[in-house]
Scaffold this active site. Structure first.
Site, PDB file in Angstrom:
ATOM      1  CG  HIS A  67      25.339 -10.510 -17.722  1.00 12.12           C
ATOM      2  ND1 HIS A  67      25.173  -9.657 -16.250  1.00 12.12           N
ATOM      3  CD2 HIS A  67      24.744  -9.594 -18.308  1.00 12.12           C
ATOM      4  CE1 HIS A  67      24.732  -8.839 -16.083  1.00 12.12           C
ATOM      5  NE2 HIS A  67      24.259  -8.466 -17.405  1.00 12.12           N
ATOM      6  CD  GLU A  68      25.687  -8.813 -22.206  1.00 13.48           C
ATOM      7  OE1 GLU A  68      24.579  -8.483 -22.722  1.00 13.48           O
ATOM      8  OE2 GLU A  68      25.965  -7.814 -21.203  1.00 13.48           O
ATOM      9  CG  HIS A  71      20.689  -9.797 -20.752  1.00 24.44           C
ATOM     10  ND1 HIS A  71      19.745  -9.305 -20.061  1.00 24.44           N
ATOM     11  CD2 HIS A  71      21.769  -9.004 -20.362  1.00 24.44           C
ATOM     12  CE1 HIS A  71      20.164  -8.353 -18.810  1.00 24.44           C
ATOM     13  NE2 HIS A  71      21.394  -8.518 -19.151  1.00 24.44           N
TER      14      HIS A  71
END
Length: 379
Positions: A67-68, A71
């Site tokens: 998820h990170e 980003h």
């Protein structure tokens, strides 16, 4: 949030872990091993449950990391450099060196994380269904099903329109697009974050007082984190607005006192020039900056070794310090600055040290700007 230790790099982005991850890791593993798995599929040895719980917790943090990293990768593709990614107690955070150039870039950077979590949730759900069809062990199916649910929950929670969640970033992108004012958009998103945080605190306390459930305190803790983070983000946005158009050279301390890299720690601590003025000094060799040394790190060297240990041995190397150019926007540097002598910013121009910058320098500049604005506003 600084990493306690670094795992390595993924897609060129440094990945770190804060010690608080151990708490949530243990909580997940314990909850699965001593609660959900034995209740759903009783009759197995405790080693089976704990092995399954630990493996599930590891895969969950890998999902969170994905998820990170999403980003970070999308941020770089939109011209925003990434300092690092740190996993900690309440999830993860990708530290960006600057702001997105526009609301479209903000939308893409913020939206990709929940999309990845939602995609992972769907893949885990599909895997659980296929494993069940293949008559795989029930515990394995339950592990994968839990990962599906938690990833979907992570995606849904993160799109709630409240800073600092991804949904808060999406809200800011929308407000930025509607108003054309990034500062006003940030103020709106952080206000929503504080309101949502207080709602979670209230709900958590009510749940705990009525049922004594530990989940109520956990909900209140998440709410308090959101309030704190949103407030800090709002203050930083106000600072960025006040410092708009101000270059680093206007706030830095020019021509700072430096320490030769080959000087001994004893020389550093005994020289009156370094004893009283500051707590950190740039380290140079032939005028070229090599890093930053703090008096605290020098004092940790045993007295018997101070005459043989050099400043080079105890300094923070240049790649681990924050470096800026004198004409860089001061506002863009704020997200990378932290309290502490070891976090001073070295200002370098064409390979030569020209200044040093601390948060106190920024604070002094803001005070001067506010006083100047007040004087201009007087009749």
């Amino acid at each position: 949030m600084r990493a306690t230790f670094v795992l390595g790099r993924i897609a060129g982005i440094r990945i770190g872990v804060h010690w608080s991850v151990l708490f949530i890791f243990g909580l997940i593993a314990f909850g699965l091993s001593e609660g959900r798995l034995p209740e759903t599929y009783p009759g197995h040895a405790w080693a089976v449950y704990w092995s399954a719980g630990l493996c599930t917790a590891v895969v969950f943090f890998a999902s969170l990391l994905a998820h990170e990293v999403a980003h970070g990768v999308v941020a770089r593709r939109n011209g925003v450099e990434v300092d690092d990614i740190v996993l900690w107690l309440l999830g993860g955070a990708a530290r960006l060196k600057s702001e997105a150039a526009g609301p479209g870039a903000e939308l893409r950077i913020a939206g990709v994380g929940p999309l990845v979590s939602l995609l992972l949730g769907g893949l885990f759900a599909l895997a659980a269904w296929l494993l069940d069809l293949a008559s795989a062990p029930g515990i394995v199916v339950e592990m994968v099903a839990w990962l599906a649910g938690i990833n979907v929950l992570l995606a849904v929670f993160n799109v709630l329109p409240a800073a600092p969640l991804d949904g808060g970033r999406l809200l800011r992108a929308y407000l930025w697009w509607r108003t054309g004012d990034r500062l006003r958009a940030t103020v709106g998103a952080t206000a929503a974050g504080r309101v949502f945080g207080w709602v979670l605190v209230a709900l958590g306390l009510v749940l705990f007082m009525r049922s004594g459930a530990f989940g109520g305190l956990w909900l209140a803790l998440i709410g308090w984190f959101l309030i704190t983070a949103a407030t800090a983000e709002g203050r930083q946005a106000q600072l960025r607005g006040a410092l708009a158009g101000v270059p680093v050279r206007d706030a830095m301390t020019p021509q700072p006192l430096t320490v030769p890299a080959d000087a001994t720690v004893a020389d550093l601590l005994s020289d009156v020039r370094y004893r009283y003025r500051h707590s950190a000094f740039p380290v140079t060799e032939d005028g070229t900056p090599l890093g930053l040394v703090t008096l605290d790190s020098a004092r940790k060297v045993p007295g018997a070794d101070a005459g043989s240990v050099t400043v080079r041995d105890v300094m923070v190397p240049l790649p681990q310090t924050t470096v800026a150019e004198p004409d860089s926007p001061l506002a863009d540097l704020l997200p990378r600055m932290e309290p502490g002598a070891e976090h001073r910013v070295l200002v370098v121009e064409q390979g030569r040290l020209v200044g040093i910058l601390s948060l106190s320098d920024v604070s002094r500049t803001v005070t001067w700007l506010m006083n100047a604005e007040g004087r201009r506003g007087r009749p």
